[in-house]
Design an enzyme around this catalytic site. Structure first.
Site, short mmCIF file in Angstrom:
data_model
loop_
_atom_site.label_atom_id
_atom_site.label_comp_id
_atom_site.label_asym_id
_atom_site.label_seq_id
_atom_site.Cartn_x
_atom_site.Cartn_y
_atom_site.Cartn_z
NE ARG A 169 -4.19 -1.84 1.99
CZ ARG A 169 -4.26 -2.91 2.79
NH1 ARG A 169 -3.35 -3.06 3.75
NH2 ARG A 169 -5.21 -3.80 2.65
CE LYS A 211 -2.78 12.81 -14.80
NZ LYS A 211 -3.20 13.13 -16.19
CD GLU A 238 4.10 15.76 -22.69
OE1 GLU A 238 3.47 16.75 -22.28
OE2 GLU A 238 3.53 14.69 -23.01
CE LYS A 269 3.00 16.85 -14.65
NZ LYS A 269 3.40 15.60 -15.32
CD GLU A 292 -6.15 14.71 -15.48
OE1 GLU A 292 -6.90 14.29 -16.37
OE2 GLU A 292 -4.99 14.32 -15.31
NE ARG A 315 -1.78 16.40 -12.96
CZ ARG A 315 -1.07 15.66 -12.11
NH1 ARG A 315 -1.33 15.72 -10.82
NH2 ARG A 315 -0.09 14.88 -12.53
CG ASN A 351 -5.06 15.24 -19.92
OD1 ASN A 351 -4.07 14.60 -19.61
ND2 ASN A 351 -6.12 15.36 -19.13
CG HIS A 401 -1.69 13.86 -23.75
ND1 HIS A 401 -1.15 15.12 -23.96
CD2 HIS A 401 -0.73 13.16 -23.08
CE1 HIS A 401 0.07 15.16 -23.44
NE2 HIS A 401 0.34 13.99 -22.91
CG HIS A 427 -2.82 8.87 -24.71
ND1 HIS A 427 -3.30 9.10 -23.44
CD2 HIS A 427 -1.49 9.08 -24.64
CE1 HIS A 427 -2.30 9.46 -22.65
NE2 HIS A 427 -1.20 9.45 -23.35
CG HIS A 459 3.85 10.19 -24.93
ND1 HIS A 459 2.50 9.92 -24.76
CD2 HIS A 459 4.08 11.36 -24.26
CE1 HIS A 459 1.95 10.85 -24.02
NE2 HIS A 459 2.88 11.74 -23.70
#
Length: 336
Positions: free
Chosen positions: A113, A135, A177, A213, A223, A227, A231, A234, A238, A251
């Site tokens: 955990r 993330k 990015e 960021k 998010e 935030r 994306n 993306h 993606h 990417h």
């Protein structure tokens, strides 16, 4: 240089310094069990440099491919941690690019955990973007980052010298990015790409992109709103990555192409010369229907719509709810 990421329930430093790889022990506790997760693209000397600073450490190397972010590798790393009796007091160091960071972070978030996790990014992509913000994720089949968590590192160490081993294509792939950060939040950062020599201003680019960021993540860690502008590019990017089975195109290359769909014509005209300067593909051929099927499975999809990010003014982004039919029409149209 140093940045501090200050979140509601977490705070951690980001150190930016040449040769800091040799001095990590001065900033974090390495006198415990440490699992250094790296990949086959990262020079072995980097891991040995960190290992020499540890009391007890192990190196786990994955294949340098997006396909390593999978359940099988995740499971094997967890079994390795069990084999060496890692406890909650021990630590994982992610040494590599975005794949290593995402996978290592997800392992750290899941094992017992949660155990300590340190990011040592060695690519432009991971230094600029994925090493901060918390993330972490793995892929499921060809669907990218569909299993994940928000799990913050204890520290981030950015050694600019590690970029010397990076092939040019990887180098520019990651810089997308930063270009994205300029488009959505920092006009001066965009101006560096447009008007200056990228290599001569690399450290400034990385620092400014991290500041973008940092500011966004501190305002919206999970998010829920702001935030989401990170994306940008993306949604379609993606989908294209998944269509090509997470290979063929990188990417950043897919994100760059995806951004072209959601800017106005004036910005597009300014972007294309930058893409040429960075040797980015901007006319990718793909099956629109198949890419659309991947987009429908995007984790950002809610019912029959997705919140997409549009940029109509450099340095500012808008969040626009868009139904899937509209996205399909955009996808079917010509991007150039």
């Amino acid at each position: 240089m140093k940045l501090n990421i200050n979140l509601k329930n977490a705070e951690y430093p980001v150190y930016l310094e040449k040769d800091i790889l040799s001095n990590i022990f001065q900033y974090v506790n390495l006198q415990r069990k440490v699992m250094i997760i790296s990949d086959t693209n990262v020079p072995k000397d980097y891991a040995k440099t960190i290992q020499s600073q540890c009391e007890e450490s192990y190196i786990y190397r994955i294949l340098a491919t997006e396909h390593s972010k999978c359940l099988n590798v995740f499971e094997d790393i967890c079994k390795t941690l069990l084999k060496y009796h890692f406890s909650r007091n021990d630590c994982i160091i992610a040494l590599g690019g975005g794949v290593v960071g995402d996978l290592s972070g997800f392992v750290a978030a899941s094992y017992m955990r949660g155990i300590d996790f340190i990011q040592v990014p060695t690519t432009t992509l991971s230094q600029i973007d994925s090493s901060i913000g918390g993330k972490v994720a793995i892929n499921l089949n060809d669907t990218k980052n569909i299993l994940g968590a928000f799990y913050q590192p204890k520290a981030v160490f950015i050694d600019f010298n590690t970029l010397k081993s990076l092939p040019k294509r990887h180098y520019y792939n990651g810089l997308v990015e930063a270009l994205k950060a300029g488009l959505i939040y920092d006009q001066e950062l965009f101006n560096i790409f447009e008007n200056k020599n990228i290599d001569d201003h690399l450290e400034e680019i990385i620092y400014r992109a991290l500041c973008v960021k940092k500011d966004i993540v501190e305002k919206d860690e999970k998010e829920m709103g702001l935030r989401k502008i990170l994306n940008f590019g993306h949604t379609i990017g993606h989908g294209i990555e998944s269509y090509f089975k997470l290979s063929t195109y990188y990417h950043g290359e897919c994100v760059a192409f995806g951004m072209l769909y959601f800017v106005n014509e004036d910005i597009k005209e300014r972007l294309l010369p930058i893409y040429k300067k960075m040797n980015l593909p901007y006319d990718i051929s793909y099956n629109r229907d198949e890419v659309f099927n991947y987009i429908k499975n995007d984790k950002k999809a809610i019912g029959n719509s997705i919140i997409v990010v549009q940029v109509n003014h450099i340095g500012s982004a808008e969040l626009v709810p868009m139904d899937l039919d509209t996205i399909y029409k955009i996808l079917k149209g010509s991007v150039l």
